[in-house]
Motif scaffolding. Structure first.
Motif, short mmCIF file in Angstrom:
data_model
loop_
_atom_site.label_atom_id
_atom_site.label_comp_id
_atom_site.label_asym_id
_atom_site.label_seq_id
_atom_site.Cartn_x
_atom_site.Cartn_y
_atom_site.Cartn_z
N PRO A 20 0.80 -1.23 0.00
CA PRO A 20 0.00 0.00 0.00
C PRO A 20 0.84 1.28 0.00
O PRO A 20 0.34 2.34 -0.39
N ALA A 21 2.11 1.18 0.41
CA ALA A 21 2.95 2.38 0.39
C ALA A 21 3.16 2.85 -1.06
O ALA A 21 3.29 4.05 -1.32
N LEU A 22 3.15 1.91 -1.99
CA LEU A 22 3.29 2.29 -3.40
C LEU A 22 1.99 2.92 -3.90
O LEU A 22 2.00 3.93 -4.60
N ILE A 101 7.05 7.21 3.57
CA ILE A 101 5.84 6.37 3.59
C ILE A 101 6.29 4.91 3.57
O ILE A 101 7.13 4.53 2.75
N MET A 102 5.76 4.13 4.47
CA MET A 102 6.08 2.70 4.45
C MET A 102 4.90 1.89 4.96
O MET A 102 4.02 2.41 5.65
N THR A 103 4.89 0.61 4.60
CA THR A 103 3.93 -0.33 5.16
C THR A 103 4.52 -0.81 6.49
O THR A 103 5.74 -0.94 6.60
N GLU A 104 3.67 -1.07 7.46
CA GLU A 104 4.18 -1.49 8.78
C GLU A 104 5.17 -2.65 8.61
O GLU A 104 4.95 -3.55 7.80
N ALA A 105 6.25 -2.58 9.40
CA ALA A 105 7.28 -3.64 9.30
C ALA A 105 6.74 -4.93 9.89
O ALA A 105 5.88 -4.91 10.77
N GLY A 106 7.27 -6.05 9.41
CA GLY A 106 6.85 -7.34 9.96
C GLY A 106 7.46 -7.59 11.33
O GLY A 106 6.91 -8.28 12.16
N GLU A 107 8.63 -6.99 11.55
CA GLU A 107 9.38 -7.30 12.76
C GLU A 107 9.38 -6.11 13.73
O GLU A 107 9.63 -4.98 13.33
N TRP A 108 9.12 -6.40 15.00
CA TRP A 108 9.04 -5.36 16.03
C TRP A 108 10.32 -4.52 16.07
O TRP A 108 10.27 -3.29 16.11
N VAL A 123 11.65 13.54 11.29
CA VAL A 123 11.17 13.18 9.95
C VAL A 123 9.73 12.67 10.05
O VAL A 123 9.40 11.89 10.94
N ASP A 124 8.89 13.14 9.14
CA ASP A 124 7.48 12.72 9.12
C ASP A 124 7.40 11.30 8.53
O ASP A 124 7.74 11.09 7.37
N LEU A 125 6.97 10.36 9.35
CA LEU A 125 6.91 8.95 8.90
C LEU A 125 5.46 8.50 8.89
O LEU A 125 4.78 8.53 9.93
N GLN A 126 4.99 8.09 7.73
CA GLN A 126 3.61 7.60 7.63
C GLN A 126 3.64 6.08 7.50
O GLN A 126 4.24 5.54 6.56
N ILE A 127 3.01 5.38 8.44
CA ILE A 127 3.03 3.91 8.43
C ILE A 127 1.64 3.40 8.08
O ILE A 127 0.66 3.75 8.74
#
Ligand code: FAD
Ligand code: SF4
Length: 509
Positions: A20-22, A101-108, A123-127
């Motif tokens: 979805p980040a794309l 912009i990124m999709t939530e990471a799989g790893e904590w 930095v503005d990070l959108q997850i």
């Protein structure tokens, strides 16, 4: 200064076309960032095929994004980027990006490091939520809230009902939710016949380069690269899924738990790595299997068994991981503290079952679920190996290993170290289980029917020693009544001899 472009961070396990980040970004304005770091490839001493699979799939994905019109910044191993966070902040600076912009990471661990780095640097990070799964992390938390125990079977039924999977007017098709009792077949003396060889994918030029890079950068890592044939693109993963559905799914359920010397793959799907890298989508797998059942190409017990693994176990395991991290990783409820035997890294042991399961792991980066649970996992449980060392091993040696799946499977299912969150009782078993489900014991110097003496199988004395060691704890567990009663029936002299044998074995291990 910001120039209005966004950085779209695509991690190594976010390679799907449905990322979805794309979808939330524009190729004409934004830049995709992909980063290979030695830290990620080497934070546990990963199997060479595991590293190669991640890197090759990432490089192929970068190329397909470029072909689709994206500008891709690709930081390779040779760029010596110290960490994902460093690579990301560098790129933000370089391009004056307004946001990541990124999709939530799989790893904590990865998610926490990126959040912290962006917060510290302003930095503005959108997850974005990861739509790969049927149930989001919030959906799982809602399902779990207020429950005294999290039972996979209850979760599985809830998912099937909610998404109408193998359902007919609110009832499970075939009249049962669970076909497990039809799915415990072994092969009999003649062994498996006419096994369909799984599809493998000859390394192309890019994968050959990656394999060379891996040998150059990680020469001391476990495993070998010459058998590499895993899918590295979505098209290949689609072909691997179709091959499984056509040739192995019909027998998948029946032989799901069986093992056989020299046959690493049997009727298994071999799709976990493609799923975890997001080259495959679980809905696609479920639809293909259910279609095979509707068209009469696979029986219900096989298809239900497969559906259970994907919408049941896989989603449940992820839910448990996110619900209990970060504390979960520290679990050691049985107080196990022994070091991992060195034969886990080279397969050099005279216990044939372990040598087979570990040998094929080093060859292919693959062992199926029962080999992981009832051979290597069972041994580590019985021997009281420190869960942190066992987790390190499982995360290192399998091509499909990613922490959100590996940790609850290892700590919870195999080692019962999480206090019973994943399983209500330990999957502890003596040699009898391995003898029944495989032919490993026939080629072994030990005897599965002996629990004392020189030829006694170590799984036997370690099993009884394990139960005796944890007698007080398991006494109150209803599901352990039967083994605890059997323990009580062992004459005192014999139990002393069994425990002595276990003690000597563990001291020499
Ligand atoms: P099949 O046996 O053909 O099953 C089909 C699919 O179901 C798998 O591809 C997988 O996506 C899913 N599945 C089945 N069982 C599980 C399960 N218990 N948890 C989650 N998904 C499941 N799986 C991983 O993907 N990554 C890991 O790091 C991992 N570590 C494990 C560690 C231990 C100690 C154990 C006992 C199991 C672990 N598993 C892990 C689960 C399972 O062993 C693998 O998913 C499976 O063996 C992969 O092979 P396959 O694709 O041929 O699966
Ligand atoms: Fe494994 Fe024991 Fe059987 Fe040997 S005899 S293969 S060690 S279970």
């Amino acid at each position: 200064m910001s120039n209005g472009c966004n950085i779209v961070l695509v991690l190594g396990d976010q390679l799907g076309e449905d990322n979805p980040a794309l979808a939330a970004s524009a190729p004409s304005r934004d830049r995709v960032l992909m980063i290979e770091t030695r830290g990620e490839a080497g934070h546990v001493p990963s199997h060479k095929q595991r590293v190669a699979l991640f890197l090759s799939a990432m490089r192929h994905r970068a190329q397909s994004l470029r072909n689709a019109g994206w500008t891709v910044d690709y930081i390779g191993l040779g760029d010596e980027c110290p960490s994902l966070a460093d690579g990301l902040l560098d790129a933000v600076d370089r391009y004056g990006a307004s946001r990541v912009i990124m999709t939530e990471a799989g790893e904590w661990r990865v998610q926490a490091a990126l959040l912290k780095a962006c917060r510290d640097a302003g930095v503005d990070l959108q997850i974005l939520d990861d739509p790969h799964f049927y149930m989001s992390r919030d959906d799982f938390a809602v399902w779990a809230s207020g429950r005294k125990r999290l039972v996979m079977e209850h979760f599985y039924r809830a998912v099937r009902k909610r998404f109408g999977i193998l359902m007919d007017e609110g009832k499970p098709v075939g009249g049962r939710w669970n076909f497990d009792r039809d799915n415990r077949g072994s092969f009999g003396r003649q062994g498996p016949e006419n096994l369909p060889p799984p599809m493998r994918f000859e390394p192309d030029k890019q994968t050959v380069e990656v394999l060379e890079d891996v040998e150059r950068h990680f020469p001391g890592h476990p495993g070998r690269t010459d058998h590499f044939g895993w899918p590295v693109t979505s098209d290949q993963a689609d072909a691997a899924l179709a091959d499984f559905v056509a040739h192995r799914l019909p027998h998948f359920g029946e032989y799901q738990d069986a093992m056989w010397t020299g046959e690493p793959f049997l009727y298994h799907a071999l799709i976990s790595a493609s799923l975890n890298l997001k080259l495959l989508n679980p809905r696609q797998c479920i639809e293909a299997a259910v279609r095979a059942w509707r068209d009469g190409r696979a029986p219900i017990q096989a298809v239900e068994g497969f559906v259970r693994q994907i919408v049941g176990w896989r989603e449940f395991i992820r839910g448990v991981y996110w619900l209990h991290m970060p504390g979960y990783a520290e679990s050691n409820d049985l107080g196990a503290c022994r070091s991992l035997p060195s034969f886990y890294w080279d397969g050099d042991t005279d216990m044939n079952c372990l040598s087979e399961a570990i040998g094929q792991t080093l060859d292919y980066g693959y062992a199926h679920h029962i080999q992981r649970l009832m051979v290597t996992g069972n041994f580590a449980l019985l021997a009281g190996v420190d869960p942190a060392r066992v987790c390190e091993w499982y995360l290192a040696v399998y091509v499909d290993a990613v922490e959100w799946v590996e940790l609850p499977n290892t700590l919870g299912m195999a080692l019962h170290a999480d206090g019973g969150i994943v399983g209500t009782k330990p999957y502890a078993a003596s040699a009898n289980y391995i003898r029944r489900m495989s032919n490993y014991c026939e080629g072994c110097r030990y005897r599965p029917d002996r629990r004392t003496g020189d030829e006694a199988c170590p799984f036997n004395y370690l099993y009884w020693d394990f139960l005796a060691r944890h007698r007080d704890r398991f006494r109150g567990n209803r599901r352990m009544t039967f083994p605890m009663r059997n323990l009580d029936r062992i004459p005192t002299d014999e139990l002393t001899a069994i425990r002595g044998a276990a003690d000597s074995f563990l001291k020499e291990m």
